[in-house]
Write a protein that holds these residues in place. Structure first.
Motif, PDB file in Angstrom:
ATOM      1  N   LYS A 238      51.624  47.011 128.654  1.00 24.06           N
ATOM      2  CA  LYS A 238      52.598  48.224 128.608  1.00 24.06           C
ATOM      3  C   LYS A 238      53.066  47.736 126.754  1.00 24.06           C
ATOM      4  O   LYS A 238      54.095  49.049 126.971  1.00 24.06           O
ATOM      5  CB  LYS A 238      53.825  47.212 130.049  1.00 24.06           C
ATOM      6  CG  LYS A 238      52.188  48.052 130.489  1.00 24.06           C
ATOM      7  CD  LYS A 238      53.425  48.431 132.036  1.00 24.06           C
ATOM      8  CE  LYS A 238      52.954  48.064 133.697  1.00 24.06           C
ATOM      9  NZ  LYS A 238      54.153  48.310 134.437  1.00 24.06           N
ATOM     10  N   HIS A 239      53.935  46.837 126.698  1.00 24.10           N
ATOM     11  CA  HIS A 239      54.068  46.173 125.497  1.00 24.10           C
ATOM     12  C   HIS A 239      54.165  46.814 124.486  1.00 24.10           C
ATOM     13  O   HIS A 239      54.511  47.349 123.298  1.00 24.10           O
ATOM     14  CB  HIS A 239      55.048  45.297 124.994  1.00 24.10           C
ATOM     15  CG  HIS A 239      54.548  44.092 124.984  1.00 24.10           C
ATOM     16  ND1 HIS A 239      53.466  43.695 126.422  1.00 24.10           N
ATOM     17  CD2 HIS A 239      53.761  43.593 123.989  1.00 24.10           C
ATOM     18  CE1 HIS A 239      52.740  43.013 125.557  1.00 24.10           C
ATOM     19  NE2 HIS A 239      52.976  42.887 124.521  1.00 24.10           N
ATOM     20  N   PRO A 241      51.607  49.847 124.164  1.00 31.47           N
ATOM     21  CA  PRO A 241      49.807  50.479 124.585  1.00 31.47           C
ATOM     22  C   PRO A 241      49.256  51.083 122.936  1.00 31.47           C
ATOM     23  O   PRO A 241      48.136  51.778 124.070  1.00 31.47           O
ATOM     24  CB  PRO A 241      51.035  51.212 125.204  1.00 31.47           C
ATOM     25  CG  PRO A 241      52.402  51.530 123.583  1.00 31.47           C
ATOM     26  CD  PRO A 241      52.459  50.258 123.690  1.00 31.47           C
ATOM     27  N   LYS A 242      49.842  50.867 122.043  1.00 31.33           N
ATOM     28  CA  LYS A 242      48.288  51.603 121.261  1.00 31.33           C
ATOM     29  C   LYS A 242      47.744  50.531 121.144  1.00 31.33           C
ATOM     30  O   LYS A 242      46.111  51.211 120.211  1.00 31.33           O
ATOM     31  CB  LYS A 242      49.203  51.987 119.470  1.00 31.33           C
ATOM     32  CG  LYS A 242      50.606  53.191 120.629  1.00 31.33           C
ATOM     33  CD  LYS A 242      48.801  54.688 120.433  1.00 31.33           C
ATOM     34  CE  LYS A 242      50.483  55.465 121.341  1.00 31.33           C
ATOM     35  NZ  LYS A 242      49.823  56.985 121.272  1.00 31.33           N
ATOM     36  N   GLY A 243      47.445  49.213 120.884  1.00 29.66           N
ATOM     37  CA  GLY A 243      46.568  48.048 120.909  1.00 29.66           C
ATOM     38  C   GLY A 243      47.021  46.520 120.449  1.00 29.66           C
ATOM     39  O   GLY A 243      48.488  46.727 120.086  1.00 29.66           O
ATOM     40  N   VAL A 244      46.003  45.839 120.364  1.00 32.29           N
ATOM     41  CA  VAL A 244      46.680  44.646 120.203  1.00 32.29           C
ATOM     42  C   VAL A 244      45.685  44.142 119.148  1.00 32.29           C
ATOM     43  O   VAL A 244      44.680  44.568 119.068  1.00 32.29           O
ATOM     44  CB  VAL A 244      46.402  43.319 121.310  1.00 32.29           C
ATOM     45  CG1 VAL A 244      47.847  44.146 122.278  1.00 32.29           C
ATOM     46  CG2 VAL A 244      45.273  43.731 122.214  1.00 32.29           C
ATOM     47  N   ASN A 245      45.814  43.131 118.450  1.00 30.07           N
ATOM     48  CA  ASN A 245      45.063  42.263 117.146  1.00 30.07           C
ATOM     49  C   ASN A 245      44.255  43.545 116.502  1.00 30.07           C
ATOM     50  O   ASN A 245      42.933  42.784 116.578  1.00 30.07           O
ATOM     51  CB  ASN A 245      44.075  41.345 118.522  1.00 30.07           C
ATOM     52  CG  ASN A 245      44.826  40.748 119.478  1.00 30.07           C
ATOM     53  OD1 ASN A 245      45.587  40.215 119.608  1.00 30.07           O
ATOM     54  ND2 ASN A 245      44.195  40.194 120.576  1.00 30.07           N
ATOM     55  N   ASP A 254      48.662  40.145 112.671  1.00 24.86           N
ATOM     56  CA  ASP A 254      49.168  40.069 114.431  1.00 24.86           C
ATOM     57  C   ASP A 254      50.224  39.059 114.262  1.00 24.86           C
ATOM     58  O   ASP A 254      51.406  39.924 115.116  1.00 24.86           O
ATOM     59  CB  ASP A 254      47.980  40.055 115.062  1.00 24.86           C
ATOM     60  CG  ASP A 254      47.151  41.027 114.564  1.00 24.86           C
ATOM     61  OD1 ASP A 254      47.593  42.074 114.629  1.00 24.86           O
ATOM     62  OD2 ASP A 254      46.370  40.751 113.891  1.00 24.86           O
ATOM     63  N   TYR A 255      50.238  37.810 113.819  1.00 23.35           N
ATOM     64  CA  TYR A 255      50.696  36.804 114.769  1.00 23.35           C
ATOM     65  C   TYR A 255      52.000  37.233 114.245  1.00 23.35           C
ATOM     66  O   TYR A 255      53.218  37.210 114.272  1.00 23.35           O
ATOM     67  CB  TYR A 255      50.964  34.940 114.332  1.00 23.35           C
ATOM     68  CG  TYR A 255      49.902  35.311 115.350  1.00 23.35           C
ATOM     69  CD1 TYR A 255      49.909  34.668 116.279  1.00 23.35           C
ATOM     70  CD2 TYR A 255      48.672  34.821 114.905  1.00 23.35           C
ATOM     71  CE1 TYR A 255      48.780  34.183 117.305  1.00 23.35           C
ATOM     72  CE2 TYR A 255      47.367  34.568 115.772  1.00 23.35           C
ATOM     73  CZ  TYR A 255      48.229  34.176 117.253  1.00 23.35           C
ATOM     74  OH  TYR A 255      47.037  34.078 117.765  1.00 23.35           O
ATOM     75  N   LEU A 256      52.742  37.791 112.421  1.00 28.42           N
ATOM     76  CA  LEU A 256      53.944  38.251 111.492  1.00 28.42           C
ATOM     77  C   LEU A 256      54.485  39.295 112.352  1.00 28.42           C
ATOM     78  O   LEU A 256      55.637  39.356 111.921  1.00 28.42           O
ATOM     79  CB  LEU A 256      53.052  38.659 110.838  1.00 28.42           C
ATOM     80  CG  LEU A 256      52.917  37.394 109.377  1.00 28.42           C
ATOM     81  CD1 LEU A 256      52.484  36.942 108.256  1.00 28.42           C
ATOM     82  CD2 LEU A 256      54.353  36.510 109.314  1.00 28.42           C
ATOM     83  N   PHE A 257      53.500  40.314 113.068  1.00 25.75           N
ATOM     84  CA  PHE A 257      53.678  41.350 113.337  1.00 25.75           C
ATOM     85  C   PHE A 257      54.430  41.106 114.872  1.00 25.75           C
ATOM     86  O   PHE A 257      53.637  42.704 115.233  1.00 25.75           O
ATOM     87  CB  PHE A 257      53.209  42.555 112.420  1.00 25.75           C
ATOM     88  CG  PHE A 257      53.515  42.677 111.351  1.00 25.75           C
ATOM     89  CD1 PHE A 257      54.702  43.152 110.385  1.00 25.75           C
ATOM     90  CD2 PHE A 257      52.830  42.677 110.085  1.00 25.75           C
ATOM     91  CE1 PHE A 257      54.744  43.060 109.579  1.00 25.75           C
ATOM     92  CE2 PHE A 257      52.599  42.131 108.657  1.00 25.75           C
ATOM     93  CZ  PHE A 257      53.706  42.298 108.182  1.00 25.75           C
ATOM     94  N   LYS A 258      53.480  40.729 115.233  1.00 25.40           N
ATOM     95  CA  LYS A 258      54.062  40.795 116.877  1.00 25.40           C
ATOM     96  C   LYS A 258      52.993  41.492 117.642  1.00 25.40           C
ATOM     97  O   LYS A 258      53.261  42.405 118.747  1.00 25.40           O
ATOM     98  CB  LYS A 258      54.967  41.039 117.049  1.00 25.40           C
ATOM     99  CG  LYS A 258      56.690  40.191 116.863  1.00 25.40           C
ATOM    100  CD  LYS A 258      56.053  39.231 117.300  1.00 25.40           C
ATOM    101  CE  LYS A 258      57.026  37.947 116.416  1.00 25.40           C
ATOM    102  NZ  LYS A 258      57.104  36.480 116.304  1.00 25.40           N
ATOM    103  N   THR A 259      52.105  41.960 116.897  1.00 28.49           N
ATOM    104  CA  THR A 259      50.623  42.351 117.976  1.00 28.49           C
ATOM    105  C   THR A 259      49.885  41.640 118.558  1.00 28.49           C
ATOM    106  O   THR A 259      49.069  42.188 119.080  1.00 28.49           O
ATOM    107  CB  THR A 259      50.178  43.081 116.640  1.00 28.49           C
ATOM    108  OG1 THR A 259      49.667  42.950 115.849  1.00 28.49           O
ATOM    109  CG2 THR A 259      51.368  44.395 116.290  1.00 28.49           C
ATOM    110  N   ASN A 260      49.749  40.802 118.401  1.00 30.32           N
ATOM    111  CA  ASN A 260      49.038  39.728 118.960  1.00 30.32           C
ATOM    112  C   ASN A 260      48.909  39.312 120.053  1.00 30.32           C
ATOM    113  O   ASN A 260      50.054  39.356 120.719  1.00 30.32           O
ATOM    114  CB  ASN A 260      49.345  37.867 118.577  1.00 30.32           C
ATOM    115  CG  ASN A 260      50.706  37.302 118.633  1.00 30.32           C
ATOM    116  OD1 ASN A 260      51.549  38.214 118.470  1.00 30.32           O
ATOM    117  ND2 ASN A 260      50.706  36.335 119.515  1.00 30.32           N
TER     118      ASN A 260
END
Length: 300
Positions: A238-239, A241-245, A254-260
């Motif tokens: 849910k946090h 919703p547009k995608g991850v990794n 991804d780790y720097l910008f919190k999308t991991n």
């Protein structure tokens, strides 16, 4: 106008001759055609030796479709439109910039010709990978572009060849957004591009392969199969919703910008996207899918 048409004509003839030499004559280490085949066979053998999803068929769902996509996107697409379009676009962009008094040949942040080879390759790799990470985000966040990117996310069983299943519009977006940053740095040779490209293809193949690897500590640097499987998850957190990794080669962005996002082993998660059961299953219908005004296109 005549120069523009000549540029397109020369692009077609130049790439056709290049492709013929690649297939029939060249035996150089940077031969893209046989390089792609070698990398694909190597990763395919690794899948056979160390399968993560042991119940997944060797020739998984859409294996041959993805294999066709590999060769179409890597070679035929270049011959049909991409090289000519890229060269024409570069010519137009350079003309516009010169008209407003900006010459990319003199407007460079870094003169990589004065740097040792390792650092010039490193700069090219880092800049291109970060720009592609940003572009990948855009593909997920802009609805118009997401319709093109759905082709890649229509994979239901992951394997190495899924890496190069994508719509022909994607490389146009990637190359367009990458053009100016790379031009500002400039000075790269064809051999530099080949080295970075072969490395990126290898990592990309591994990311999509049926392998349960995360590279230990290096998972925080390089994208990996256990991380990338969550990028293809049908159900997203849910946090995010547009995608991850979103990383292509590097996971560090991804780790720097919190999308991991790797909550647990994704070995058996469902892949795809919402309503993917309505997505076309054949090559041509997938290619024309984003061009339709209707919300969905019937399966072929």
């Amino acid at each position: 106008m005549q120069d523009f048409l000549n540029n397109i004509s020369q692009s077609y003839s130049g790439y056709w001759n290049y492709l013929k030499n690649q297939i029939l004559f060249q035996s150089n280490w940077d031969n893209y055609f046989y390089g792609l085949i070698a990398i694909s066979l190597l990763v395919f053998v690794l899948e056979l030796l160390f399968p993560w999803r042991k119940n997944q068929p060797v020739f998984r769902k859409d294996f041959w479709l993805d294999t066709f996509y590999m060769f179409f996107n890597f070679f035929l697409l270049n011959l049909i439109v991409l090289i000519a379009l890229s060269n024409a676009t570069a010519s137009v962009v350079n003309s516009i910039l010169l008209h407003i008094g900006l010459d990319l040949n003199t407007f460079r942040l870094v003169d990589i010709n004065t740097l040792p080879k390792f650092w010039s390759l490193f700069i090219f790799f880092i800049v291109s990978d970060f720009v592609q990470w940003c572009t990948h985000n855009v593909l997920h966040r802009v609805p118009f572009l997401w319709n093109f990117h759905k082709v890649h996310h229509s994979v239901k069983q992951m394997g190495f060849a899924a890496h190069l299943r994508y719509h022909w519009m994607e490389p146009i977006v990637y190359k367009s957004l990458l053009y100016i940053p790379i031009a500002i740095i400039g000075g790269f040779t064809a051999k530099d591009v080949a080295i970075v490209h072969f490395f990126a293809i290898t990592i990309g193949h591994l990311n999509h392969a049926n392998l349960g690897w995360d590279y230990g500590f290096f998972k925080y640097v390089f994208n990996n199969p256990k991380m990338h499987i969550w990028h293809h998850a049908k159900t997203l957190p849910k946090h995010l919703p547009k995608g991850v990794n979103f990383g292509l080669t590097l996971s560090v962005w991804d780790y720097l910008f919190k999308t991991n996002y790797v909550p647990y082993s994704g070995k058996d998660i469902e892949l795809g996207f919402v309503k993917d059961e309505e997505f076309p299953t054949g090559f041509f219908s997938q290619e024309i899918y984003p061009l339709h005004f209707k919300k969905n296109v019937p399966k072929n």
